[in-house]
Design a protein around this motif. Structure first.
Motif, PDB file in Angstrom:
ATOM      1  N   VAL A 139       0.835  -1.200   0.000  1.00  0.00           N
ATOM      2  CA  VAL A 139       0.000   0.000   0.000  1.00  0.00           C
ATOM      3  C   VAL A 139       0.873   1.253   0.000  1.00  0.00           C
ATOM      4  N   LEU A 140       1.869   1.290   0.892  1.00  0.00           N
ATOM      5  CA  LEU A 140       2.705   2.487   1.028  1.00  0.00           C
ATOM      6  C   LEU A 140       3.536   2.748  -0.216  1.00  0.00           C
ATOM      7  N   HIS A 141       3.938   1.680  -0.926  1.00  0.00           N
ATOM      8  CA  HIS A 141       4.743   1.841  -2.132  1.00  0.00           C
ATOM      9  C   HIS A 141       3.894   1.906  -3.392  1.00  0.00           C
ATOM     10  N   CYS A 142       2.569   1.963  -3.218  1.00  0.00           N
ATOM     11  CA  CYS A 142       1.618   2.088  -4.325  1.00  0.00           C
ATOM     12  C   CYS A 142       1.658   0.902  -5.288  1.00  0.00           C
ATOM     13  N   GLN A 143       2.154  -0.256  -4.815  1.00  0.00           N
ATOM     14  CA  GLN A 143       1.995  -1.475  -5.600  1.00  0.00           C
ATOM     15  C   GLN A 143       0.520  -1.837  -5.662  1.00  0.00           C
ATOM     16  N   LEU A 144      -0.205  -1.482  -4.614  1.00  0.00           N
ATOM     17  CA  LEU A 144      -1.665  -1.534  -4.629  1.00  0.00           C
ATOM     18  C   LEU A 144      -2.118  -0.082  -4.808  1.00  0.00           C
ATOM     19  N   PRO A 145      -2.516   0.312  -6.014  1.00  0.00           N
ATOM     20  CA  PRO A 145      -2.815   1.722  -6.280  1.00  0.00           C
ATOM     21  C   PRO A 145      -3.947   2.260  -5.412  1.00  0.00           C
ATOM     22  N   PRO A 146      -3.840   3.511  -4.979  1.00  0.00           N
ATOM     23  CA  PRO A 146      -4.892   4.121  -4.167  1.00  0.00           C
ATOM     24  C   PRO A 146      -6.246   4.050  -4.858  1.00  0.00           C
ATOM     25  N   GLY A 147      -7.281   3.727  -4.081  1.00  0.00           N
ATOM     26  CA  GLY A 147      -8.634   3.717  -4.598  1.00  0.00           C
ATOM     27  C   GLY A 147      -9.070   2.429  -5.268  1.00  0.00           C
ATOM     28  N   THR A 148      -8.142   1.484  -5.492  1.00  0.00           N
ATOM     29  CA  THR A 148      -8.522   0.237  -6.146  1.00  0.00           C
ATOM     30  C   THR A 148      -9.135  -0.728  -5.131  1.00  0.00           C
ATOM     31  N   THR A 149      -9.941  -1.643  -5.631  1.00  0.00           N
ATOM     32  CA  THR A 149     -10.577  -2.655  -4.789  1.00  0.00           C
ATOM     33  C   THR A 149     -10.004  -4.018  -5.122  1.00  0.00           C
ATOM     34  N   GLU A 150      -9.575  -4.727  -4.094  1.00  0.00           N
ATOM     35  CA  GLU A 150      -8.939  -6.036  -4.258  1.00  0.00           C
ATOM     36  C   GLU A 150      -9.702  -7.084  -3.449  1.00  0.00           C
ATOM     37  N   THR A 151      -9.740  -8.302  -3.957  1.00  0.00           N
ATOM     38  CA  THR A 151     -10.360  -9.376  -3.181  1.00  0.00           C
ATOM     39  C   THR A 151      -9.306 -10.049  -2.317  1.00  0.00           C
ATOM     40  N   GLU A 152      -9.770 -10.666  -1.265  1.00  0.00           N
ATOM     41  CA  GLU A 152      -8.878 -11.380  -0.359  1.00  0.00           C
ATOM     42  C   GLU A 152      -8.115 -12.483  -1.088  1.00  0.00           C
ATOM     43  N   ALA A 153      -8.827 -13.216  -1.937  1.00  0.00           N
ATOM     44  CA  ALA A 153      -8.203 -14.323  -2.668  1.00  0.00           C
ATOM     45  C   ALA A 153      -7.133 -13.819  -3.624  1.00  0.00           C
ATOM     46  N   ASP A 154      -7.422 -12.723  -4.326  1.00  0.00           N
ATOM     47  CA  ASP A 154      -6.448 -12.180  -5.278  1.00  0.00           C
ATOM     48  C   ASP A 154      -5.189 -11.699  -4.561  1.00  0.00           C
ATOM     49  N   LEU A 155      -5.362 -11.057  -3.409  1.00  0.00           N
ATOM     50  CA  LEU A 155      -4.203 -10.575  -2.660  1.00  0.00           C
ATOM     51  C   LEU A 155      -3.361 -11.740  -2.150  1.00  0.00           C
ATOM     52  N   ALA A 156      -4.017 -12.785  -1.664  1.00  0.00           N
ATOM     53  CA  ALA A 156      -3.288 -13.949  -1.172  1.00  0.00           C
ATOM     54  C   ALA A 156      -2.480 -14.587  -2.295  1.00  0.00           C
ATOM     55  N   ASP A 157      -3.094 -14.734  -3.477  1.00  0.00           N
ATOM     56  CA  ASP A 157      -2.389 -15.345  -4.609  1.00  0.00           C
ATOM     57  C   ASP A 157      -1.261 -14.450  -5.108  1.00  0.00           C
ATOM     58  N   ARG A 158      -1.523 -13.163  -5.196  1.00  0.00           N
ATOM     59  CA  ARG A 158      -0.532 -12.236  -5.750  1.00  0.00           C
ATOM     60  C   ARG A 158       0.729 -12.161  -4.907  1.00  0.00           C
ATOM     61  N   PHE A 159       0.560 -12.179  -3.579  1.00  0.00           N
ATOM     62  CA  PHE A 159       1.704 -12.005  -2.689  1.00  0.00           C
ATOM     63  C   PHE A 159       2.158 -13.306  -2.032  1.00  0.00           C
ATOM     64  N   GLY A 160       1.585 -14.425  -2.471  1.00  0.00           N
ATOM     65  CA  GLY A 160       2.009 -15.719  -1.948  1.00  0.00           C
ATOM     66  C   GLY A 160       1.725 -15.892  -0.471  1.00  0.00           C
ATOM     67  N   LEU A 161       0.541 -15.466  -0.041  1.00  0.00           N
ATOM     68  CA  LEU A 161       0.174 -15.508   1.368  1.00  0.00           C
ATOM     69  C   LEU A 161      -0.983 -16.478   1.586  1.00  0.00           C
ATOM     70  N   GLY A 162      -1.116 -16.975   2.803  1.00  0.00           N
ATOM     71  CA  GLY A 162      -2.241 -17.821   3.146  1.00  0.00           C
ATOM     72  C   GLY A 162      -3.508 -16.998   3.288  1.00  0.00           C
ATOM     73  N   ARG A 163      -4.661 -17.627   3.069  1.00  0.00           N
ATOM     74  CA  ARG A 163      -5.920 -16.894   3.142  1.00  0.00           C
ATOM     75  C   ARG A 163      -6.192 -16.380   4.550  1.00  0.00           C
TER      76      ARG A 163
END
Length: 265
Positions: free
Chosen positions: A34-58
């Motif tokens: 968020v701070l580095h704007c890899q997730l652009p301000p104002g965008t909406t992301e799903t939990e599943a997409d964020l977990a897959d994108r950053f290699g994190l558990g749900r």
């Protein structure tokens, strides 16, 4: 009687991926995104997409998003996902106003002789990078500027120090966003003057250095907002009682700059 010694060489090493540690790792990873704007301000992301994108558990992602929402960086949107804190003129103004108020506490920094030596070292390094135009040099300069501020913030009231750290994080996010989306560039801090004022404990000189930085950031933000390549139009706000000014991305905004939605209230 048998006594458990957690430091014994025969005690198994802790699992580096315990649930709490996974949650902390996910929180830090998403916070930096968020701070580095890899997730652009104002965008909406799903939990599943964020977990897959950053290699994190749900589960870790869900916990991290909940923590980030308490910090105001993410907002839960029912049935849609999570919205990244948008970039608005009001948000920028609030951050700058709070910084102007809180930085006065830096005059109370209780520095050790080692702290002062470190500030002199940081100022000397910054002087060698100040006039270099390469992106890597600019990024390094920002890092050294932040190190000096963090050192001073660590030597004041912990609550105010943590507040300043959060505010500076938000200011860095604003700077990155505006530099990514416009041609604006924030001038370098006068590290020599700032560090010298901290070392000497000169409250008046420190206040002048902070005010100069704050004014430079205001000018930078205003210039950046005026250079945005988005078109503004009025749209009804929820409830129909007010209107909100929304920036819509132009199709000809250029290939070199990302075009996240900007809402200016």
């Amino acid at each position: 009687m048998f006594m458990f010694d957690p430091h014994s060489p025969f005690t198994p090493a802790p699992d580096p991926l315990l649930p709490r540690q996974k949650s902390d790792l996910a929180e830090e990873r998403l916070r930096l995104a968020v701070l580095h704007c890899q997730l652009p301000p104002g965008t909406t992301e799903t939990e599943a997409d964020l977990a897959d994108r950053f290699g994190l558990g749900r589960a870790a992602t869900r916990s991290a998003l909940a923590k980030l929402s308490t910090q105001g960086l993410m907002l839960a949107i029912p049935r849609l996902g999570w919205r990244v804190l948008p970039m608005t003129g009001a948000h920028i103004g609030q951050v700058l106003h709070a910084i102007a108020f809180a930085e006065g506490a830096l005059a109370d920094a209780d520095l050790t002789s080692r702290d002062k030596d470190r500030l002199q070292e940081l100022a000397a390094i910054a002087a060698t990078l100040r006039d270099r135009a390469e992106p890597a040099a600019r990024d390094s300069l920002r890092s050294y500027e932040r190190m000096a501020r963090d050192l001073a913030a660590d030597r004041i009231n912990p609550l105010i120090g943590q507040l300043l750290s959060t505010l500076w994080d938000n200011a860095d996010r604003i700077r990155r966003f505006l530099e990514m989306t416009t041609g604006a560039r924030l001038p370098a801090t006068d590290m020599a003057g700032l560090c010298d004022a901290l070392i000497r404990g000169d409250a008046d000189a420190l206040a002048r250095a902070c005010r100069a930085d704050q004014q430079a950031f205001r000018d930078f933000a205003a210039d950046g907002l005026m250079q945005t390549r988005n078109e503004l139009e009025l749209t009804p706000a929820p409830g129909g009682t007010k209107t909100a000014m929304t920036a819509f991305s132009r199709p000809d905004a250029g290939k070199d700059a990302p075009t996240p939605t900007v809402r200016i209230k």
